[in-house]
Structures are given as C-alpha cells and as structure tokens.
Design an enzyme around this catalytic site. Structure first.
Site, PDB file in Angstrom:
ATOM      1  N   HIS A 112       0.656  -1.241  -0.245  1.00 42.57           N
ATOM      2  CA  HIS A 112       0.111  -0.113   0.206  1.00 42.57           C
ATOM      3  C   HIS A 112       0.824   1.438  -0.247  1.00 42.57           C
ATOM      4  O   HIS A 112       1.980   1.849   0.477  1.00 42.57           O
ATOM      5  CB  HIS A 112      -0.799   0.378   0.827  1.00 42.57           C
ATOM      6  N   CYS A 128       3.289  -5.070   6.785  1.00 46.69           N
ATOM      7  CA  CYS A 128       3.058  -4.818   5.038  1.00 46.69           C
ATOM      8  C   CYS A 128       4.035  -3.951   3.823  1.00 46.69           C
ATOM      9  O   CYS A 128       5.316  -3.935   5.055  1.00 46.69           O
ATOM     10  CB  CYS A 128       1.910  -3.879   5.024  1.00 46.69           C
TER      11      CYS A 128
END
Length: 231
Positions: A112, A128
């Site tokens: 992301h 992440c």
C-alpha cells in the site's frame, strides 16, 4: 537470544523460498469476502526484503522496480509465496491511495501507499510493504487480482531479528514452517497457517517426546536445528 543472520548466510532466504514452494498455496485460506481470480495472470511480483524493493516481472523480465518499506524489527514482514486477493482504493491516512491485499493466512498484510514517503527504503511498517503513492498507483493499474507475489528474505522476516522462542499464540513464517515439518512427520493434521495454536502445541509435544528432546511445548533454537529448518 541468537541472531540467525550472524549464524547463517543470506542464501538462507533462497532456501526458505524453496521450502515454501512445497506448501500448497491453494490450501492457504483467503481473506473473507474476497474471491481470487483463478485465471492465469501474465505478470508476477517479487519482493526482496534485504534490498527493500519490489519488481514487476513478465515472462522472466523485470519491467519495473520500486522501493518499499518492509516490516520493522518487532513487526516483520511475511516471507513466502502468496497472491493478491484484493484491490482497493481510498483507504487514506497511513495506507496511502491504494491497497493490494495478500492471502497471508495469519494476518492482514498487503502492499500500500503511505503518507510518510520519507520512510520508504527503511524497515518501519507493521509487516506490510509501503510504497510511495505515485508508485503504488502505477503498480495498482498493472497487476490484477490473482497475481503471484514471491517474497524473498530472511527466515524471520527482518535482517536483524534475533531468534525468539515460539509459543502458543506466536504467528509468522517460522511457525508455518514448523507446522509443515510436523505435518510431514505425521504429527500434525491441522492447517499450516502460521498460527501456533493448541493443535500445533500438541504436535510439538509429540515431536519432542518422539525425538527425546526436552518437552517444553515450545519451539526453541535446538528444536529448529533438529527439524532441519535452520543449520
């Protein structure tokens, strides 16, 4: 406490990928409410945690390379072979403009954007892979749901993570590898999902008794050596 990277060369990451190829990706649970596109995709993503980069690959050729920010020392990134199972826009705040969700079985992980682009290239995320917003927006348009994502890196998910004892409640790549070994030995019949649950604990007890190891109900450095997960 031991540092795996003081004991083992970086080639351990390549061995890690070879081991995980033996784990059926199809058996990994997909995030709820998400359907994976089963059609063959023409591109592939390869993330290298050591070099903090992500490559867009087509037919063996690298088309694009972007810098990423992997997990911090206390929240390392997963290592293995996964797929993109969701694509979303407009998450906002710390997640930037786009989200590519991965089917990591022990938690919610993805690729992301970020509102702190100055941290790209550092180990700072909660597991992440952060990218600059302009980069994730470009990548978002190029990869469909179902795209294979190969994450290469240290077995612990971080180059400086010291070895920690695995106990009930532990999660991550190392737990998944232990489950896979216990399953291959016929001692564990659960899902290799990277979650050290009660069934995993019972299988660990059986393994330790069978191999005359101290019955700790936990996985220590000596147990990993005995299982052949580390050398």
């Amino acid at each position: 406490m031991f540092s795996l990277f003081r004991l083992f060369p970086k080639t351990l990451g390549a061995l890690m990928i070879f081991i995980l190829i033996c784990i059926s990706v199809a058996s990994m649970p997909v995030l709820a409410t998400t359907k994976v596109n089963q059609s063959n995709t023409t591109v592939q993503l390869r993330i290298n945690i050591w070099h903090k980069k992500i490559e867009l690959i087509k037919e063996g050729h690298v088309l694009k390379t972007f810098k990423v920010a992997p997990g911090a020392i206390d929240t390392p990134s997963p290592v293995g072979i996964y797929r993109i199972v969701s694509k979303e826009q407009g998450w906002g705040k710390g997640f930037g403009s786009c989200w590519l969700g991965l089917n990591v079985p022990w938690g919610q992980y993805g690729i992301h954007g970020t509102n702190k682009p100055e941290l790209i290239g550092k180990y700072v995320s909660h597991g992440c892979f952060r990218m600059r917003n302009r980069d994730i927006e470009e990548l978002y348009e190029l990869v469909p749901v179902g795209t294979e994502v190969i994450i290469e890196g240290p077995i612990t998910g971080h180059k400086d993570v010291t070895y920690r004892v695995l106990v009930r409640g532990s999660r991550g790549t190392l737990v998944q590898l232990v489950q896979n070994r216990l399953q291959a030995a016929g001692l564990y019949n659960g899902t290799c999902n990277g979650v050290f649950n009660r069934n995993t604990e019972l299988a660990v007890i059986k393994y330790q008794k069978q191999n005359q190891l101290p019955v700790t109900k936990q996985i220590h450095y000596k147990d990993l050596l005995h299982m052949g997960i580390i050398e």
